[in-house]
Write an enzyme that holds these catalytic residues in place. Structure first.
Site, PDB file in Angstrom:
ATOM      1  N   LYS A 177       0.870  -1.183   0.000  1.00 18.95           N
ATOM      2  CA  LYS A 177       0.000   0.000   0.000  1.00 18.95           C
ATOM      3  C   LYS A 177       0.893   1.215   0.000  1.00 18.95           C
ATOM      4  CE  LYS A 177      -4.487   0.797   0.351  1.00 18.95           C
ATOM      5  NZ  LYS A 177      -5.534  -0.172   0.029  1.00 18.95           N
TER       6      LYS A 177
ATOM      7  N   ASP B 176      -6.957   4.354  -4.509  1.00 13.60           N
ATOM      8  CA  ASP B 176      -7.529   4.106  -3.187  1.00 13.60           C
ATOM      9  C   ASP B 176      -8.209   5.421  -2.778  1.00 13.60           C
ATOM     10  OD1 ASP B 176      -7.442   1.863  -1.015  1.00 13.60           O
ATOM     11  OD2 ASP B 176      -7.041   3.671   0.125  1.00 13.60           O
TER      12      ASP B 176
HETATM   13  N1  GLU Z   1      -7.210   0.095  -3.157  1.00 13.98           N
HETATM   14  C1  GLU Z   1      -7.958  -1.078  -3.463  1.00 13.98           C
HETATM   15  C2  GLU Z   1      -7.982  -2.026  -2.271  1.00 13.98           C
HETATM   16  O1  GLU Z   1      -7.834  -1.616  -1.150  1.00 13.98           O
HETATM   17  C3  GLU Z   1      -7.520  -1.727  -4.768  1.00 13.98           C
HETATM   18  C4  GLU Z   1      -6.116  -2.244  -4.798  1.00 13.98           C
HETATM   19  C5  GLU Z   1      -5.658  -2.702  -6.171  1.00 13.98           C
HETATM   20  O2  GLU Z   1      -6.448  -2.754  -7.078  1.00 13.98           O
HETATM   21  O3  GLU Z   1      -4.468  -2.997  -6.275  1.00 13.98           O
HETATM   22  O4  GLU Z   1      -8.211  -3.197  -2.405  1.00 13.98           O
END
Ligand code: GLU
Length: 427
Positions: free
Chosen positions: A113, A153
């Site tokens: 993340k 996100d």
């Molecule tokens: N931010 C989204 C999550 O928390 C998507 C992450 C992604 O697609 O890599 O799952």
């Protein structure tokens, strides 16, 4: 009915909350101790400070993070968050959740993340572009299409992803630029994004709602939803649920809350929010106090905003039969116990919101193969994948006589454990 603002729960650290969930599942399944040790901390924590030129000519220093939790199953994968409360502890928790989420979904990805501590609503488009490009530059070779693949996100969207992709692509040799498009997912369609990616998290959640209702023998037309958050996840979940025939009776976000027991018209509510920048004042519903949102009579509660919104106080008042966690970590550990004691089911975040990363995987595949799938194909594959994860979660929970959150972790952890067992731990 109105309430004074609810007391927040004592939260020492979001990472600790995530680790408590992980340890509970590790205990339940008897996870290999070496794997438990490895997963207790992220592999890499990248912190960058970088200057950005603001509209008035000043330079402001921003701090960004990319935390790579685990990559035994494939490249690191996870979103980039822009919000004032972003800090290392939060990003660490979100990175760990990605490891468990991708493993549960059976994707060939690990977990990561990223985020920048900033208030995007106070930044102009140009400032956001410079911020994003400069952050991408600062991350350098810490990201890459076979190494670590960001996505949107909270506070970011396809625009930010396209800026990231373009900045990264310009840093690689010309012959690799086409391949470099797969460095991020959640891009616009024009720049290599996938059909169905924008709504994917809400769509995946609604496929699960449908499956849950079928198991309980409840017709969709009899279902009422209360949705917290009207961003990408909350909006699409509300829209798709109402298109499926369910009623969205209340919506709550940081600007206020509205309700209509006959069902809110989601497209009109969207238009209202786009124009007035707030939920309240919507002519198709009545304004309620934000706190009374949590007592609304609905079968399904969807917290789809940010973490720690469902506190103990609110968990005691919730009238829903089931909580679908659209956000990551929306339920505090204390509230989680209360919901369990009250017999309210929780479809955990790593399952309920996995539609986003599942379609990210499809986007990555399409980029690598120079393909573009139609929406029907994306949705069909998403449905299959998310329902498979739901079935395995239910099986694991019943085998271990535990809740669905622990069941979901067990499924993911088994996959991680198997990979470590067969590969061995270096050296
Ligand atoms: N931010 C989204 C999550 O928390 C998507 C992450 C992604 O697609 O890599 O799952």
């Amino acid at each position: 009915m109105s309430h004074p603002a609810s007391a927040p729960d004592e939260i020492e650290s979001l990472y600790k909350s995530a680790m408590t969930q992980f340890q509970r599942a590790a205990d339940a399944m008897g996870l290999d101790p070496a794997v438990r040790t490895i997963l207790a901390q992220p592999k890499n924590e990248v912190v960058v400070n970088f200057p950005v030129r603001m509209e008035d000519g000043r330079y402001e220093l921003f701090r960004g993070y990319r935390i790579q939790h685990n990559n035994i199953l494939g490249p690191y994968k996870g979103g980039i968050r822009y919000a004032p409360q972003v800090d290392q502890d939060e990003v660490k928790a979100l990175a760990a959740w990605m490891t468990f989420k991708t493993a549960l979904a059976g994707l060939p990805f690990g977990g990561a993340k990223g985020g920048i501590t900033c208030n995007p609503s106070k930044l102009s488009d140009e400032e956001q572009m410079r911020l994003t490009r400069r952050f991408t530059h600062a991350l350098g070779s810490n990201i890459g299409p076979e190494h670590d693949i960001p996505a949107p996100d909270v506070g970011t969207n396809a625009r930010h992803m396209v800026w990231m992709m373009d900045t990264y692509a310009n840093s690689v040799p010309v012959g690799e630029r086409n391949r470099a498009r797969a460095v991020v997912t959640g891009k616009s369609l024009a720049c290599g994004g996938s059909e169905g990616r924008e709504k994917a998290t809400g769509q995946g959640l609604c496929y699960l709602v449908e499956a849950w209702a079928e198991r309980k023998g409840i017709a969709l037309s009899k279902l009422r939803l209360a949705v917290q958050g009207f961003g990408n996840v909350g909006y699409h979940a509300a829209l798709i649920a109402s298109e499926m025939g369910a009623r969205v009776v209340a919506v709550h976000d940081h600007t206020g809350a509205v309700m209509n027991s006959a069902g809110l018209d989601i497209p009109s509510l969207r238009r209202h929010v786009d124009q007035s920048r707030k939920l309240v004042g919507f002519s198709g519903g009545e304004t309620i106090s934000p706190e009374s949102f949590w007592d609304v009579d609905a079968e399904i509660l969807v917290p789809a905003a940010i973490e720690n919104q469902l506190t103990s106080d609110r968990a005691r008042r919730v009238r829903a039969r089931v909580v679908f966690e659209g956000a990551n970590g929306p339920t505090t550990p204390q509230a989680d116990r209360i919901l369990q004691d009250r017999g309210i089911e929780v479809i955990p975040d790593i399952l309920a919101n996995s539609g986003g990363v599942i379609v990210s995987f499809f986007e990555w595949l399409q980029n690598k193969n120079c393909e573009s799938w139609d929406l029907e194909t994306v949705d069909r594959k998403l449905r299959r994948q998310v329902l498979k994860a739901f079935e395995s979660t239910i099986d694991a929970a019943s085998t271990h006589k535990t809740d669905l959150r622990t069941g979901a972790y067990v499924v993911g952890l088994r996959r991680l454990e198997r990979a470590y067992k067969e590969r061995g731990i270096f050296p």
